[in-house]
Design a protein around this motif. Structure first.
Motif: not given
Length: 385
Positions: A274-282
């Motif tokens: 989830g953290d990795g996906a959030a960073d990728m969206v950012d």
């Protein structure tokens, strides 16, 4: 019945067009062969990671800045945004701040207290939000029978639908426009934080979602909100690109931060994903705005060095994402960026006020606009004068 439904739909569409022209302006200007609308759609996005305590604290500071800069001591955070999206605990926070109960909004301080109180209540090894029976009672007490239609702005709250195997976004726009898409806010918030399958039915019983938390499929819902605005021409007909947006995205530190590798388990892997996906969206959103628009139109506030204290996080220098290259440190602190961005939001609000004042000859008092893109405070205060 069919004729009545068609008339209602046409009436809603007409009011939506009128309202957008009234608030966002009926004129355009041309720069470098590109036509832009004079107004900007304001988006608030809250991540799913963690328990939203840091995000709630940030919004307390942000509302204080907005009140001070605008000179309106009673201003509420919802007065300065047209769209709010939140996943997981961030979805509950969004629901609290944008769903008035008996005409009264939760303040950021009250929302923080709610999040803290329910984080601390433990049932076995799960938090309150993860326990379906107890969580339903608490959310029902807060939201009552209010539904997506009762929110004051365009609300987007995701979950993951196990029946379709894809993310599902609860949307106020869909609730207003389509059958089977209106859900109670208690059910919506319960779905976006669920750590096990929960069944959520629409108010008319036409649709059923078997949901788990929104953090599974959309831990950072910013991109979904931007896509919604750019493609929703009924509510936002004058928005043509990122230059017409003002986006504030609030990250939430995951409880996985700082954990020893010796205790890695499936739950931790979900948090890491989830953290990795959030960073990728950012990173993707940051690149979409580019150097020209990122500084003035997109603000990402996230924990620096895994800080759990809002004072440390806001006092630290702001971080910006660089696609596939991690993050870079910029000279301004998060608090300084909040100050600057608050100014941009207030400029947009004042622009709408001025436009409304200059068009007082338009009789807007005989209808209640459906569009969630409106600035409710501005519209009501202007039409009642």
């Amino acid at each position: 019945m069919a004729s009545s439904a068609l008339d209602d739909k046409l009436t809603n569409e007409i009011f939506s067009i009128l309202e957008n022209k009234f608030l966002f302006g009926q004129y355009q200007f041309q720069t470098n062969n590109n036509v832009y609308s004079p107004g900007k759609v304001r988006i608030l996005s809250i991540d799913a990671g963690g328990d939203a305590i840091l995000a709630a604290n940030t919004l307390i500071h942000f509302q204080s800045i907005l009140r001070r800069k605008s000179g309106i001591p009673s201003a509420h955070i919802s007065d300065f945004f047209d769209v709010v999206t939140g996943a997981g605990a961030g979805g509950i926070l969004a629901g609290l701040l944008f769903t008035p109960k008996d005409g009264v909004f939760f303040t950021p301080e009250e929302s923080l207290k709610f999040m803290v109180d329910n984080r601390r209540r433990k049932l076995g090894r799960h938090s309150l939000f993860g326990q379906r029976s107890k969580g339903e009672k608490v959310l029902k007490k807060v939201f009552g029978e209010m539904t997506l239609k009762d929110t004051v702005k365009s609300v987007l709250i995701p979950c993951y639908d196990l029946r379709t195997g894809a993310p599902f976004v609860f949307s106020r726009a869909d609730a207003m426009e389509m059958e089977g898409c209106d859900f109670t806010m208690a059910g919506v918030c319960g779905a976006t934080v669920a750590d096990r399958a929960v069944e959520v039915k629409s108010t008319d019983g036409r649709r059923k979602i078997v949901a788990v938390g929104g953090g599974v499929g959309m831990s950072n819902p910013t991109a979904a909100a931007i896509t919604h605005v750019l493609n929703n021409k009924q509510e936002f007909p004058l928005c043509r690109g990122v230059q017409d947006l003002l986006v504030v995205s609030l990250g939430n530190p995951s409880s996985s931060s700082g954990m020893s590798s010796k205790i890695i388990n499936s739950s931790l892997f979900v948090k890491i994903a989830g953290d990795g996906a959030a960073d990728m969206v950012d990173e993707a959103v940051s690149m979409a705005f580019g150097d020209e628009w990122r500084a003035s139109n997109y603000l990402r506030i996230n924990s620096v060095n895994n800080s759990k204290k809002v004072e440390e996080m806001l006092g630290a220098k702001n971080m910006e994402s660089v696609l596939f290259k991690g993050k870079r440190l910029v000279e301004m602190t998060n608090m300084e960026k909040l100050e600057i961005f608050a100014g941009e939001l207030i400029k947009e609000k004042e622009r709408r006020n001025q436009y409304c004042i200059s068009h007082q000859h338009q009789n807007m008092s005989n209808y209640s606009p459906r569009s969630s893109s409106s600035d409710t405070t501005t519209l009501s205060s202007t039409t009642s004068s």
